[in-house]
Design a protein around this motif. Structure first.
Motif, PDB file in Angstrom:
ATOM      1  N   LYS A   9      23.128 -39.798 -10.731  1.00 20.89           N
ATOM      2  CA  LYS A   9      23.345 -38.712 -11.337  1.00 20.89           C
ATOM      3  C   LYS A   9      23.293 -38.885 -12.592  1.00 20.89           C
ATOM      4  CE  LYS A   9      25.710 -35.925  -7.289  1.00 20.89           C
ATOM      5  NZ  LYS A   9      26.878 -35.290  -7.040  1.00 20.89           N
ATOM      6  N   THR A  10      23.373 -38.098 -13.852  1.00 23.75           N
ATOM      7  CA  THR A  10      23.240 -38.519 -14.985  1.00 23.75           C
ATOM      8  C   THR A  10      25.066 -39.225 -15.337  1.00 23.75           C
ATOM      9  OG1 THR A  10      23.560 -35.988 -15.584  1.00 23.75           O
ATOM     10  CG2 THR A  10      21.510 -36.937 -15.173  1.00 23.75           C
ATOM     11  N   ASP A  11      25.993 -38.286 -15.268  1.00 17.62           N
ATOM     12  CA  ASP A  11      26.996 -38.808 -15.252  1.00 17.62           C
ATOM     13  C   ASP A  11      27.240 -39.996 -15.318  1.00 17.62           C
ATOM     14  OD1 ASP A  11      27.428 -38.882 -12.550  1.00 17.62           O
ATOM     15  OD2 ASP A  11      29.155 -37.431 -12.993  1.00 17.62           O
ATOM     16  N   ARG A  65      15.825 -46.941 -20.926  1.00 20.58           N
ATOM     17  CA  ARG A  65      17.459 -45.333 -20.802  1.00 20.58           C
ATOM     18  C   ARG A  65      17.167 -44.334 -21.926  1.00 20.58           C
ATOM     19  NH1 ARG A  65      21.339 -44.168 -24.641  1.00 20.58           N
ATOM     20  NH2 ARG A  65      20.124 -45.775 -26.053  1.00 20.58           N
ATOM     21  N   ASN A  77      16.246 -40.526 -21.157  1.00 25.23           N
ATOM     22  CA  ASN A  77      16.696 -39.728 -21.385  1.00 25.23           C
ATOM     23  C   ASN A  77      15.978 -38.605 -21.617  1.00 25.23           C
ATOM     24  OD1 ASN A  77      19.312 -40.612 -21.585  1.00 25.23           O
ATOM     25  ND2 ASN A  77      19.203 -41.506 -23.916  1.00 25.23           N
ATOM     26  N   LEU A  87      15.126 -35.992 -19.222  1.00 21.92           N
ATOM     27  CA  LEU A  87      15.797 -35.506 -18.840  1.00 21.92           C
ATOM     28  C   LEU A  87      15.801 -33.988 -19.994  1.00 21.92           C
ATOM     29  CD1 LEU A  87      18.990 -37.633 -17.775  1.00 21.92           C
ATOM     30  CD2 LEU A  87      18.312 -36.374 -16.511  1.00 21.92           C
ATOM     31  N   ARG A  99      18.960 -31.117 -19.501  1.00 23.46           N
ATOM     32  CA  ARG A  99      19.437 -31.167 -18.114  1.00 23.46           C
ATOM     33  C   ARG A  99      21.043 -32.531 -17.524  1.00 23.46           C
ATOM     34  NH1 ARG A  99      17.973 -32.956 -13.113  1.00 23.46           N
ATOM     35  NH2 ARG A  99      15.621 -33.927 -14.399  1.00 23.46           N
ATOM     36  N   THR A 100      21.517 -31.986 -16.764  1.00 26.55           N
ATOM     37  CA  THR A 100      22.879 -32.822 -16.451  1.00 26.55           C
ATOM     38  C   THR A 100      22.296 -32.348 -15.213  1.00 26.55           C
ATOM     39  OG1 THR A 100      24.410 -31.072 -16.454  1.00 26.55           O
ATOM     40  CG2 THR A 100      24.474 -32.835 -18.435  1.00 26.55           C
ATOM     41  N   VAL A 105      19.288 -36.623 -10.876  1.00 26.24           N
ATOM     42  CA  VAL A 105      18.822 -37.671 -12.127  1.00 26.24           C
ATOM     43  C   VAL A 105      16.935 -36.916 -12.164  1.00 26.24           C
ATOM     44  CG1 VAL A 105      17.491 -39.550 -13.996  1.00 26.24           C
ATOM     45  CG2 VAL A 105      19.988 -39.253 -12.812  1.00 26.24           C
TER      46      VAL A 105
END
Length: 290
Positions: free
Chosen positions: A150-152, A179, A183, A186, A189-190, A193
């Motif tokens: 996940k993005t977090d 990384r 990015n 993505l 988007r959050t 992934v």
């Protein structure tokens, strides 16, 4: 399925990852069928019965390495029966298995990765698949860890891998180039992934299998699969100067036992000098400052 096997599986479900639970379900189901055919009571098993099961597996024509995998689940289950007091003797002691006939693992070289990268960046869903491929290769992630990312979990140059194998979490380094690629993929988007081609659902096991099936169609790449990239990550880390304890943490292993395989592979690379793929500088900053 036998009541004791079901109880064993239920206990494992409380702390094992789904893939590990499926491993026990499949292999103990196979064992349970053999018990039924042999008319054996699970609480009256002996060491000789386990030896008979090993012979039975061998007669099915599987490789010894697969036999080891199938039997490992049975060994853990029978040890559990003893530890829980269902049987009085640990029947798994002094059981000998056929010699492991697994093939020598050959990690990816710099040239191999260059060929695969060239294929990916010129194919459909290039950026997504490039990121997936390099998370396996440059971070040593497992398949479910990539799928569930996940993005977090991405903060600067680290990934937090949550509730992975055996429900353990760990911190993994992520190279800057990777990384930035994630990015770019993505955007704003959050959430999960990696999404499917329609960007409506998360990728699945089949997505990963299809990616590697396409890579395997490239000349000389028949051996490439997701776990080989994890092998390459570990071998490269040790070969280029990483230490065992840090590798254990990065890969999420509880002991050094499995890492011995990578020590052997790193020594093999030292011997033959095949141009092993080199990990990013981020993994060696502290070592190279000294």
């Amino acid at each position: 399925m036998n009541d004791y096997i079901q109880k064993f599986i239920m206990q494992r479900k409380s702390y094992l990852a789904p893939d590990s639970v499926r491993y026990y379900e499949e292999n103990l189901s196979r064992f349970n069928k053999w018990l039924s055919l042999s008319k054996l009571n699970i609480l009256e098993l002996t060491s000789d019965n386990l030896r008979q099961y090993i012979i039975y597996l061998g007669l099915t024509g599987i490789k010894n390495v697969s036999l080891h995998t199938y039997y490992r689940a049975v060994r853990v289950f029978c040890s559990w029966l003893y530890q829980e007091g269902y049987i009085d003797i640990d029947i798994t002691q002094r059981i000998k298995l056929p010699k492991d006939d697994s093939e020598i693992v050959i990690p990816l070289t710099k040239d191999d990765v260059a060929v695969i990268d060239q294929y990916i960046i010129n194919s459909e869903l290039a950026l997504r698949n490039y990121c997936i491929f390099h998370l396996f290769l440059d971070c040593g992630l497992r398949r479910q860890e990539v799928i569930n990312l996940k993005t977090d979990c991405i903060v600067k140059n680290t990934l937090t891998i949550k509730n992975s194998k055996n429900n353990k979490s760990r911190i993994v380094l992520i190279p800057e180039f990777l990384r930035l690629s994630i990015n770019n993929y993505l955007g704003k988007r959050t959430g999960i992934v990696f999404l499917n081609r329609y960007e409506q659902e998360p990728v699945t096991e089949n997505t990963i299998k299809k990616l590697f099936a396409n890579i395997q169609n490239l000349p000389g790449m028949e051996r490439v699969h997701a776990h080989l990239l994890r092998h390459t990550f570990a071998t490269s880390y040790l070969y280029y100067g990483g230490n065992m304890e840090m590798l254990r943490l990065l890969m999420g292993h509880s002991s050094y036992t499995i890492l011995q395989n990578y020590v052997h592979l790193a020594a093999q690379e030292e011997l033959i000098g095949s141009g092993l793929y080199e990990l990013d500088e981020i993994f060696f900053k502290n070592r190279r400052k000294n």
